[in-house]
Design a protein around this motif. Sequence first.
Motif, PDB file in Angstrom:
ATOM      1  N   UNK A   1     -45.736  25.012 -33.948  1.00 10.40           N
ATOM      2  CA  UNK A   1     -47.177  24.753 -33.993  1.00 10.40           C
ATOM      3  C   UNK A   1     -47.797  25.593 -35.115  1.00 10.40           C
ATOM      4  N   UNK A   2     -47.557  25.190 -36.343  1.00 11.96           N
ATOM      5  CA  UNK A   2     -48.049  25.931 -37.506  1.00 11.96           C
ATOM      6  C   UNK A   2     -49.582  25.950 -37.468  1.00 11.96           C
ATOM      7  N   UNK A   3     -50.162  27.106 -37.788  1.00 10.60           N
ATOM      8  CA  UNK A   3     -51.602  27.310 -37.597  1.00 10.60           C
ATOM      9  C   UNK A   3     -52.186  28.108 -38.751  1.00 10.60           C
ATOM     10  N   UNK A   4     -53.280  27.615 -39.314  1.00  9.06           N
ATOM     11  CA  UNK A   4     -54.006  28.379 -40.336  1.00  9.06           C
ATOM     12  C   UNK A   4     -55.127  29.146 -39.615  1.00  9.06           C
TER      13      UNK A   4
ATOM     14  N   UNK B   1     -55.113  23.639 -37.107  1.00  9.58           N
ATOM     15  CA  UNK B   1     -53.831  23.212 -36.549  1.00  9.58           C
ATOM     16  C   UNK B   1     -53.283  21.933 -37.172  1.00  9.58           C
ATOM     17  N   UNK B   2     -54.078  21.257 -37.988  1.00 12.68           N
ATOM     18  CA  UNK B   2     -53.799  19.853 -38.280  1.00 12.68           C
ATOM     19  C   UNK B   2     -53.455  19.527 -39.723  1.00 12.68           C
ATOM     20  N   UNK B   3     -53.267  20.516 -40.570  1.00 18.84           N
ATOM     21  CA  UNK B   3     -52.905  20.220 -41.953  1.00 18.84           C
ATOM     22  C   UNK B   3     -51.583  19.458 -42.002  1.00 18.84           C
ATOM     23  N   UNK B   4     -51.409  18.671 -43.050  1.00 13.62           N
ATOM     24  CA  UNK B   4     -50.127  17.985 -43.241  1.00 13.62           C
ATOM     25  C   UNK B   4     -48.991  19.006 -43.172  1.00 13.62           C
ATOM     26  N   UNK B   5     -47.921  18.641 -42.507  1.00 13.53           N
ATOM     27  CA  UNK B   5     -46.688  19.430 -42.323  1.00 13.53           C
ATOM     28  C   UNK B   5     -46.816  20.502 -41.252  1.00 13.53           C
TER      29      UNK B   5
END
Length: 286
Positions: A159-162, A177-181
């Motif tokens: 769950x990659x997160x900025x 949470x929703x950027x490409x990749x």
Amino acid sequence: MKLIRFQPKESIPKPGIQRPDGTRIDVSGFCADYDEFFFGSGGPARLATWLEEHGDHCPVVDAGTPLAAPCARPSKIVCVGMNYAAHAAETGAQAPTEPVIFMKATSAITGPYDDIVLPKDSTKTDWEVELAVIIGERASYVSEADAMNHVAGYLLHNDVSERAFQIERGGQWVKGKSADTFAPLGPWIATPDEIGDPHKLRLWLKLNGETVQDSNTSDFIFNLPQCISYISRFMTLLPGDVISTGTPSGVGLGMKPNRYLKAGDVVELGIDGLGTSKQHVKAYGA
């Protein structure tokens, strides 16, 4: 079974099975994809029966063929936040009294070995190993006692997160949470018979070879029946939908000083019975 989707050159992803010996076969003779129709029509059980007669005649997938995410784009990804007490503590938050839920765009989905691309203006992109659940039967206002009957399988999710987008830019978490990749899934979906008790699974994540997350799903604040039942009170879960159940401690946001992903980093993660995935981090436009 272990359901995979593989990516032939110049073709759309195709459904397959990873067999116990590690070899992979093409089951596109049975279904077009692992999508809402597949899961909602009892696909895993029907596929298992079909394989008894046809499995030996399925084409073998070359070992070098890339893997796509093991589910076709679901109607939604619903995530549970702060579901491990130690993770809540490391981020300075109190443990929640009921599940914290948020959405993640399905356009973020990538395969288990695809690159993570840092979005424009990213300064605090973080990692999160999570157990994800695939819904197999439409769920609305389900009881905790019945909730697990709606589960088709389990898979690994990063769950990659900025964090700057998530926390510092106002509004809801979804935009961090929703950027490409930002949703590497897989390598496979394991049907429940492959896993046993999903509340006793080790999950871990390494950054550039260093173990930074190492925990167990026995540390959930809210278990899977609680999460599924709770979410189904607020939205209908459709077959093929993904529920991601939270990350343990060891994220970059919780480190002192904070530590975030940068171009050139390598993230590797895994969960018992669900395999491992590995992503290289790249700058946007690189």
